[in-house]
Design an enzyme around this catalytic site. Structure first.
Site, short mmCIF file in Angstrom:
data_model
loop_
_atom_site.label_atom_id
_atom_site.label_comp_id
_atom_site.label_asym_id
_atom_site.label_seq_id
_atom_site.Cartn_x
_atom_site.Cartn_y
_atom_site.Cartn_z
N GLU A 138 32.13 36.98 41.50
CA GLU A 138 33.37 36.47 40.92
C GLU A 138 34.57 36.94 41.75
O GLU A 138 34.41 37.70 42.70
CB GLU A 138 33.50 36.90 39.46
CG GLU A 138 32.45 36.30 38.55
CD GLU A 138 32.64 36.66 37.09
OE1 GLU A 138 33.56 37.43 36.79
OE2 GLU A 138 31.86 36.19 36.26
N HIS A 258 44.46 34.24 32.82
CA HIS A 258 43.31 33.72 33.55
C HIS A 258 43.72 32.45 34.28
O HIS A 258 44.35 31.57 33.70
CB HIS A 258 42.15 33.43 32.59
CG HIS A 258 40.83 33.29 33.29
ND1 HIS A 258 40.51 32.21 34.08
CD2 HIS A 258 39.75 34.11 33.34
CE1 HIS A 258 39.30 32.35 34.57
NE2 HIS A 258 38.81 33.51 34.14
N ARG A 307 42.42 37.83 40.21
CA ARG A 307 42.97 36.84 39.28
C ARG A 307 44.48 36.70 39.35
O ARG A 307 45.01 35.59 39.23
CB ARG A 307 42.55 37.20 37.85
CG ARG A 307 41.10 36.93 37.58
CD ARG A 307 40.70 37.34 36.19
NE ARG A 307 39.30 37.02 35.95
CZ ARG A 307 38.64 37.35 34.84
NH1 ARG A 307 39.27 38.04 33.90
NH2 ARG A 307 37.38 37.03 34.70
N HIS A 368 44.93 35.90 28.82
CA HIS A 368 43.49 36.14 28.76
C HIS A 368 43.13 37.57 28.38
O HIS A 368 42.25 37.78 27.54
CB HIS A 368 42.89 35.80 30.12
CG HIS A 368 41.40 36.02 30.22
ND1 HIS A 368 40.51 35.37 29.39
CD2 HIS A 368 40.66 36.79 31.05
CE1 HIS A 368 39.28 35.73 29.71
NE2 HIS A 368 39.34 36.61 30.69
N ARG A 403 43.06 43.52 35.95
CA ARG A 403 41.62 43.80 35.78
C ARG A 403 40.78 43.00 36.76
O ARG A 403 40.98 41.81 36.94
CB ARG A 403 41.20 43.47 34.35
CG ARG A 403 39.69 43.58 34.12
CD ARG A 403 39.34 43.37 32.68
NE ARG A 403 39.53 42.02 32.21
CZ ARG A 403 38.65 41.02 32.36
NH1 ARG A 403 37.54 41.23 33.04
NH2 ARG A 403 38.89 39.83 31.86
#
Length: 601
Positions: A138, A258, A307, A368, A403
């Site tokens: 990811e 997100h 992100r 998110h 994060r």
């Protein structure tokens, strides 16, 4: 961080504010856990296995928390050639200079074995042809280290396994229960929680669970914004409860948006369908209206950048082109891969009239994950003795300013085990009687229509793009009294609205203070990262003010949190006839002399 002295007797610790009425019934436990996601249920299982009487309080059904919505997976160095050090480096990079390195080291070194214990509890992850755990990649990860289940239903599988284990263990569960206030003894130590059971549980009305150990695992606060991936129960209850109890919170300004949430139109509100990072990890491309891959050239990892970078890239392209959304193109996967690897996402898109097999998926950023929360040490302890926090409600220092993808489930798991170990290292003791809360301010309840207004104000003023003007407007709107002095009636909706309002005010105060752009905090008027002034954490607590409690902010000296102060700043209560602001300043001098200074806003 410099340890602060214990306040004198005249400044007795205890809640700064309370939300609910006095309890009318009570039960007792050794440990009460508020929340039923991966963090809460792991704490409950470990404590119950050791013989501690444990009660789980959950706002809806036992399996209805945020964990079951997690699609992508859980990150850990489980694959060949991967190491905790590599996982640490990726986490530190994503955190944009604000991770507490000791916390990250704890996460990545204890993570692999914690995942193996989760498997032993009953969680079944997808496997490769040779029987090993199938791993994907990811955003922000340089290795394939994301374990997943059911293709894109990892959270649902983890929740299933833990709920089944809790039921086998016979742990007492109070469902449909909203935790209201922390109960404390005369010394300011946690003594349980008050809660309102919503008519469908074993108890009814406002009651209490008396326990010397209280663990907050209540999840996030995404419902403070109009559009979010969070479920309806994510109204910031744990952060608000901790603030009222006198605990410190940290890094609330760092809300992760997100980048790829299914765009359902400009009027869409509430929980929005998530398009997992793993879709990009498997090779889907972000494109604009002309089909151009706009992330290529903006970062070495292109669509797989952290992100915050991808969300900013999308927002910039939307502004450049005047578009309301971008698109995620996975048509080259083919139907078989969509059906095997991403069945949940495929079904969700098709239910909204979009077929990822044949067309690009419209996406835009939405709220998110809260990278900040209730400040803890490496054993989940907060600044209120006996009160612990883990999972999204907590701020361990792991995430820093942003994060890393799929670190959240791992953080909940690892630090839940650390909390249970810390609790079990002390001999059990009966809960002390809860002290009266007469000195605490009873917060007014917002009217029913306040929720929509809070969400509108936060989305417009404190969303992805922020500035001094937008944050000042948001702060003024949140501070304004309800039209006509209208107040809400005591009940779940009003209590949730009060939680949302408190969290929103503290978030805006922190975002206004941080005059830089870092991680997922994007200030249009301060577009650069400023390590000289801001490579440090903002700590916020409530202090008494003339018209009720107000947020007081201070900073750490560097990215590390340092030792916890055993008596929180917000617990200082003025002596009779003493000015509240003077009392706070006398017992808690600013910890650093440079800019930014301690302030009350």
């Amino acid at each position: 961080m410099t340890a602060e002295p214990r306040p004198p007797a005249a400044a007795a610790p205890g809640p700064v504010a309370v939300l609910g009425p006095e309890p009318t019934w009570a039960t007792r436990a050794d440990v009460v856990v508020v929340g039923s996601g991966i963090a809460g249920l792991t704490v409950a299982l470990r404590c119950a296995e050791a013989g501690r009487r444990t009660v789980v309080v959950t706002k809806a059904l036992l399996d209805d928390g945020s964990t079951r919505w997690a699609q992508g997976g859980i990150a850990a160095a489980l694959g060949p050639g991967d190491t905790p050090e590599q996982h640490r480096d990726d986490s530190l990079t994503a955190g944009a200079g604000l991770c507490d390195e000791a916390a990250v080291r704890t996460l990545v070194t204890e993570g692999p074995d914690a995942v193996r214990r989760l498997i032993a509890t009953g969680a079944r992850f997808d496997t490769a042809d040779d029987g090993t755990i199938a791993l994907t990649r990811e955003g922000g990860h340089h290795r394939r280290r994301i374990a997943h289940a059911g293709g894109d239903a990892t959270g649902a599988e983890i929740s299933r396994a833990l709920v089944a284990a809790v039921r086998r263990a016979g742990i007492e569960v109070v469902e449909h229960a909203l935790a209201l206030d922390l109960l404390t003894d005369v010394d300011g130590r946690a003594a349980g929680v008050s809660l309102h059971v919503m008519g469908e549980g074993r108890h009814d009305g406002v009651g209490a669970v008396h326990a010397p150990v209280v663990v907050l695992a209540t999840g996030g606060m995404g419902q403070v914004f109009s559009a979010t991936t969070n479920p309806a129960v994510s109204t910031g209850d744990g952060v608000a409860l901790a603030l009222r109890a006198g605990a410190e919170v940290s890094d609330l300004e760092f809300v992760q948006f997100h980048p790829t949430v299914l765009w359902l139109g400009p009027e869409a509100q509430g929980q929005q369908p998530l398009i997992s990072e793993a879709v990009r990890g498997e090779g889907a491309h972000l494109v604009d209206g002309d089909g151009d891959r706009f992330m290529v050239g903006r970062h070495e990892l292109a669509e797989l950048a952290p992100r915050d970078i991808v969300a900013k890239g999308i927002m910039r392209r939307m502004r450049e082109t005047g578009a309301s959304h971008m698109s995620l193109d996975g048509r080259h996967f083919g139907a078989a891969m969509w059906e095997r690897r991403f069945p949940t996402i495929l079904a969700s898109c098709r239910s909204h009239g979009i077929d990822p097999v044949t067309e690009p998926v419209p996406v835009a950023p939405a709220a998110h994950y809260a990278s900040g929360g209730v400040r803890t040490d490496l054993h989940g302890r907060t600044t209120v003795p006996g009160l612990y926090a883990c999972g999204e409600v907590a701020c361990t220092g792991v995430h820093g300013a942003n994060r890393l993808a799929s670190n959240s489930l791992l953080e909940g798991l690892v630090f839940a085990e650390r909390i249970s170990a810390a609790c079990l290292a002390e001999p059990p003791r009966p809960p002390a009687p809860a002290a009266p809360t007469a000195a605490a301010v009873r917060l007014p309840l917002p009217p029913p229509e306040a929720r929509g207004e809070i969400q509108r104000v936060m989305s417009e003023g404190a969303g992805v793009l922020r500035s001094a003007d937008s944050l000042a407007a948001a702060g003024a709107a949140l501070a304004a009294p309800a039209p006509g002095g209208k107040a809400g009636e005591p009940g779940v909706e009003a209590w949730e609205n009060a939680n949302l309002l408190l969290v929103a005010r503290v978030l805006v105060a922190a975002a206004a203070r941080r005059t830089e752009t870092r991680g997922c905090h994007w200030r249009e008027d301060h577009p650069e990262r400023d390590d000289a002034a801001w490579q440090r954490h903002l700590l916020v607590s409530l202090v008494p003010g003339g018209d009720g409690p107000v947020p007081s902010t201070r900073t750490t000296d560097d990215p590390t949190f340092g030792p916890l102060t055993p008596w929180p700043a917000a617990a200082v209560r003025p002596a009779p006839g003493e000015d509240p602001t003077a009392a706070h300043a006398a017992h808690h001098p600013a910890e650093n002399s440079g800019d930014p200074e301690e302030s009350t806003s």
